[in-house]
Design a protein around this motif. Structure first.
Motif, PDB file in Angstrom:
ATOM      1  N   ASP A  43       0.823  -1.212   0.000  1.00 53.62           N
ATOM      2  CA  ASP A  43       0.000   0.000   0.000  1.00 53.62           C
ATOM      3  C   ASP A  43       0.859   1.263   0.000  1.00 53.62           C
ATOM      4  O   ASP A  43       0.390   2.337  -0.351  1.00 53.62           O
ATOM      5  CB  ASP A  43      -0.911  -0.018   1.238  1.00 53.62           C
ATOM      6  CG  ASP A  43      -2.012   1.023   1.157  1.00 53.62           C
ATOM      7  OD1 ASP A  43      -2.496   1.282   0.038  1.00 53.62           O
ATOM      8  OD2 ASP A  43      -2.390   1.569   2.210  1.00 53.62           O
ATOM      9  N   THR A  44       2.109   1.131   0.436  1.00 50.78           N
ATOM     10  CA  THR A  44       2.983   2.305   0.477  1.00 50.78           C
ATOM     11  C   THR A  44       3.738   2.485  -0.830  1.00 50.78           C
ATOM     12  O   THR A  44       4.483   3.438  -0.979  1.00 50.78           O
ATOM     13  CB  THR A  44       4.019   2.181   1.613  1.00 50.78           C
ATOM     14  OG1 THR A  44       4.902   1.085   1.303  1.00 50.78           O
ATOM     15  CG2 THR A  44       3.342   1.908   2.943  1.00 50.78           C
ATOM     16  N   ARG A  45       3.584   1.550  -1.745  1.00 51.15           N
ATOM     17  CA  ARG A  45       4.330   1.626  -3.013  1.00 51.15           C
ATOM     18  C   ARG A  45       3.370   1.860  -4.170  1.00 51.15           C
ATOM     19  O   ARG A  45       2.157   1.858  -3.996  1.00 51.15           O
ATOM     20  CB  ARG A  45       5.108   0.331  -3.243  1.00 51.15           C
ATOM     21  CG  ARG A  45       5.988  -0.033  -2.055  1.00 51.15           C
ATOM     22  CD  ARG A  45       6.899  -1.186  -2.379  1.00 51.15           C
ATOM     23  NE  ARG A  45       7.622  -1.639  -1.187  1.00 51.15           N
ATOM     24  CZ  ARG A  45       8.606  -2.514  -1.224  1.00 51.15           C
ATOM     25  NH1 ARG A  45       8.994  -3.035  -2.370  1.00 51.15           N
ATOM     26  NH2 ARG A  45       9.218  -2.875  -0.113  1.00 51.15           N
ATOM     27  N   ASP A  46       3.932   2.022  -5.332  1.00 50.80           N
ATOM     28  CA  ASP A  46       3.128   2.312  -6.521  1.00 50.80           C
ATOM     29  C   ASP A  46       2.951   1.073  -7.402  1.00 50.80           C
ATOM     30  O   ASP A  46       2.672   1.199  -8.586  1.00 50.80           O
ATOM     31  CB  ASP A  46       3.797   3.413  -7.345  1.00 50.80           C
ATOM     32  CG  ASP A  46       3.696   4.756  -6.646  1.00 50.80           C
ATOM     33  OD1 ASP A  46       2.714   4.963  -5.916  1.00 50.80           O
ATOM     34  OD2 ASP A  46       4.609   5.580  -6.831  1.00 50.80           O
ATOM     35  N   VAL A  47       3.141  -0.103  -6.826  1.00 49.66           N
ATOM     36  CA  VAL A  47       3.135  -1.308  -7.658  1.00 49.66           C
ATOM     37  C   VAL A  47       1.825  -1.448  -8.426  1.00 49.66           C
ATOM     38  O   VAL A  47       1.816  -1.701  -9.627  1.00 49.66           O
ATOM     39  CB  VAL A  47       3.373  -2.551  -6.784  1.00 49.66           C
ATOM     40  CG1 VAL A  47       3.252  -3.826  -7.611  1.00 49.66           C
ATOM     41  CG2 VAL A  47       4.743  -2.485  -6.125  1.00 49.66           C
ATOM     42  N   GLY A  52      -1.165  -0.929 -13.714  1.00 48.00           N
ATOM     43  CA  GLY A  52      -2.353  -0.500 -14.448  1.00 48.00           C
ATOM     44  C   GLY A  52      -3.650  -0.595 -13.668  1.00 48.00           C
ATOM     45  O   GLY A  52      -4.718  -0.667 -14.269  1.00 48.00           O
ATOM     46  N   TYR A  53      -3.559  -0.594 -12.327  1.00 50.72           N
ATOM     47  CA  TYR A  53      -4.765  -0.670 -11.507  1.00 50.72           C
ATOM     48  C   TYR A  53      -4.884   0.632 -10.716  1.00 50.72           C
ATOM     49  O   TYR A  53      -3.899   1.116 -10.165  1.00 50.72           O
ATOM     50  CB  TYR A  53      -4.695  -1.870 -10.554  1.00 50.72           C
ATOM     51  CG  TYR A  53      -4.585  -3.176 -11.300  1.00 50.72           C
ATOM     52  CD1 TYR A  53      -5.716  -3.893 -11.671  1.00 50.72           C
ATOM     53  CD2 TYR A  53      -3.346  -3.668 -11.690  1.00 50.72           C
ATOM     54  CE1 TYR A  53      -5.614  -5.074 -12.380  1.00 50.72           C
ATOM     55  CE2 TYR A  53      -3.221  -4.848 -12.407  1.00 50.72           C
ATOM     56  CZ  TYR A  53      -4.368  -5.548 -12.746  1.00 50.72           C
ATOM     57  OH  TYR A  53      -4.265  -6.706 -13.459  1.00 50.72           O
ATOM     58  N   TYR A  59      -6.546  -3.753  -7.565  1.00 50.20           N
ATOM     59  CA  TYR A  59      -5.445  -4.701  -7.790  1.00 50.20           C
ATOM     60  C   TYR A  59      -5.723  -6.025  -7.072  1.00 50.20           C
ATOM     61  O   TYR A  59      -5.567  -7.109  -7.654  1.00 50.20           O
ATOM     62  CB  TYR A  59      -4.135  -4.085  -7.302  1.00 50.20           C
ATOM     63  CG  TYR A  59      -2.933  -4.987  -7.479  1.00 50.20           C
ATOM     64  CD1 TYR A  59      -2.311  -5.109  -8.719  1.00 50.20           C
ATOM     65  CD2 TYR A  59      -2.432  -5.719  -6.408  1.00 50.20           C
ATOM     66  CE1 TYR A  59      -1.219  -5.939  -8.890  1.00 50.20           C
ATOM     67  CE2 TYR A  59      -1.341  -6.551  -6.563  1.00 50.20           C
ATOM     68  CZ  TYR A  59      -0.742  -6.660  -7.798  1.00 50.20           C
ATOM     69  OH  TYR A  59       0.335  -7.496  -7.959  1.00 50.20           O
ATOM     70  N   CYS A  60      -6.142  -5.938  -5.810  1.00 51.35           N
ATOM     71  CA  CYS A  60      -6.422  -7.162  -5.041  1.00 51.35           C
ATOM     72  C   CYS A  60      -7.553  -7.954  -5.697  1.00 51.35           C
ATOM     73  O   CYS A  60      -7.525  -9.181  -5.757  1.00 51.35           O
ATOM     74  CB  CYS A  60      -6.801  -6.810  -3.603  1.00 51.35           C
ATOM     75  SG  CYS A  60      -5.409  -6.306  -2.593  1.00 51.35           S
ATOM     76  N   PRO A 290       2.536  -2.764 -17.831  1.00 49.58           N
ATOM     77  CA  PRO A 290       3.418  -3.578 -18.667  1.00 49.58           C
ATOM     78  C   PRO A 290       2.830  -4.946 -18.982  1.00 49.58           C
ATOM     79  O   PRO A 290       3.171  -5.548 -19.994  1.00 49.58           O
ATOM     80  CB  PRO A 290       4.701  -3.693 -17.835  1.00 49.58           C
ATOM     81  CG  PRO A 290       4.312  -3.312 -16.452  1.00 49.58           C
ATOM     82  CD  PRO A 290       3.156  -2.379 -16.560  1.00 49.58           C
ATOM     83  N   GLY A 291       1.922  -5.429 -18.121  1.00 57.05           N
ATOM     84  CA  GLY A 291       1.283  -6.709 -18.399  1.00 57.05           C
ATOM     85  C   GLY A 291       0.090  -6.593 -19.318  1.00 57.05           C
ATOM     86  O   GLY A 291      -0.587  -7.586 -19.580  1.00 57.05           O
ATOM     87  N   GLY A 292      -0.194  -5.379 -19.801  1.00 58.18           N
ATOM     88  CA  GLY A 292      -1.291  -5.197 -20.741  1.00 58.18           C
ATOM     89  C   GLY A 292      -2.610  -4.824 -20.085  1.00 58.18           C
ATOM     90  O   GLY A 292      -3.619  -4.680 -20.762  1.00 58.18           O
TER      91      GLY A 292
END
Ligand SMILES: [Zn+2]
Length: 384
Positions: A43-47, A52-53, A59-60, A290-292
């Motif tokens: 939650d603290t990162r931009d992953v 793309g979420y 994302y979850c 990047p995963g589309g």
């Protein structure tokens, strides 16, 4: 494999079976606590943004395959656990359930969290709700008595299996229904239900006036849509509405001149460009990870320069895309962060340096912030 597992379990003694269940429950609790801790860090990162979420919740749900409820609960508890790590220990030990932790999370403070968490140790959900009620008392619910519509009698016509059958709005689907209920919320059938790939059932109740408009449109489109198919009429109506809405939404502050197009060097997209971009991107965030995975968030979208304006990116249809607020911020932070660290100067940027988007035009951020449409209510910066 699962069949084999079931076969092997059938051969276990009761004691071994119970021991196995207890061991699995313990492992599941530890795994849950670890998952929550991982989400707290994620939650603290931009992953999720990079992939793309538009949010950790999306994302979850979409990337990790959690249900909405699972995602919501785990994220709420993860955010609380970041402030009060004791929650993780109690989850791992089975002292509090995820549901209990989620219920308590909004009411925990640095001063009370130890005492409140201890008071919830081993408690069930209903007992934890009592604790919450003490922490945050709510006013009484006013009594209400309402008359609900009795269901229309349903007649199954086997000769017309595809004919739409009106579903009762306010009652279970079968059986006689007492017309008086106390505080019973009406049961609304889903307005849109998927039927098959790319096929949806849309169920609406319309007024007589709307029906007249539909009939008039069917008559006027007699040559173009000889079948008078309502779905085709609605599609045409919505297409025209989108054109009209985009025209209204993006014409107010610019003088739309169809022939002028983007001026070379113009920073802000013209109303004509905005309208075209809005229609092309269907009013949704066009960020693709990047995963589309395309974000597709609809709320609070902004106009985004694919090539930063500072690098000569023009405000043309090709160079402008829609972004949700979070992806616009994310790309802005990426750009400014790299530039601040000296990793990126405008002269060095090549399209392949775009950090995220491979399958679309480079998704580098606008050099000097998003271009927002002040006349666009969706562009207001409000938390989503
Ligand atoms: Zn987005």
């Amino acid at each position: 494999m699962q069949n084999g597992l079931l076969d092997s379990l059938r051969r276990l003694s009761d004691a071994d079976l119970v021991a196995g269940v207890k061991g699995l429950v313990a492992r599941e609790r530890v795994a849950t606590a670890e998952l929550v801790a991982h989400l707290a860090e994620l939650d603290t990162r931009d992953v999720h943004l990079r992939e793309g979420y538009s949010s950790l919740f999306v994302y979850c749900r979409d990337a990790l395959g959690l249900s909405e409820a699972e995602a919501y609960t785990r994220i709420e508890v993860a955010r609380a656990a970041r402030r009060f790590p004791k929650i993780l220990d109690m989850l791992a030990a089975g002292s509090v359930s995820l549901t209990a932790a989620r219920l308590l999370a909004p009411h925990l403070t640095p001063a009370n969290h130890r005492e409140v968490l201890e008071s919830a140790r081993g408690k069930r959900k209903t007992e934890v709700e009592v604790i919450v009620a003490k922490l945050a008392p709510r006013p009484d619910v006013p009594a209400s008595v309402r008359r609900l519509a009795a269901p229309a009698p349903r007649v199954l016509d086997l000769a017309a299996p595809l004919a739409p059958t009106p579903a009762p709005e306010c009652a279970p689907a079968s059986g006689p229904v007492e017309p008086i209920a106390i505080s019973a919320p009406p049961i609304r059938p889903a307005a849109v239900a998927p039927l098959a790939p790319d096929r949806y059932k849309l169920q609406v109740t319309i007024s007589g006036g709307t029906l007249e408009k539909l009939r008039a449109a069917q008559d006027m489109l007699g040559h173009a849509v000889p079948s008078a198919d309502e779905a085709a009429i609605i599609d045409r109506a919505l297409s025209a509405l989108l054109v009209e809405l985009s025209r209204k939404r993006f014409a107010a502050t610019s003088r739309p001149r169809a022939s002028c197009g983007p001026k070379p060097g113009a920073r802000r997209p013209s109303a004509e460009v905005k309208r075209a971009v809005w229609r092309r991107d269907l009013g949704r965030c066009a960020f693709v990870g990047p995963g589309g995975h395309r974000c597709d968030a609809r709320r609070f979208v902004e106009f985004h320069h694919v090539d930063p304006y500072a690098l000569g990116g023009e405000a043309s249809v090709d160079q402008i895309q829609l972004r949700c607020r979070r992806h616009n911020d994310y790309e802005g932070r990426l750009y400014f962060g790299r530039r601040r660290r000296g990793e990126l100067v405008p002269e060095q940027v090549e399209p392949r340096d775009a950090p995220n988007v491979r399958s679309r035009p480079a998704a580098r951020p606008e050099g000097s912030g998003p271009t927002r449409a002040p006349e666009d209510p969706g562009s207001r910066r409000t938390a989503t």
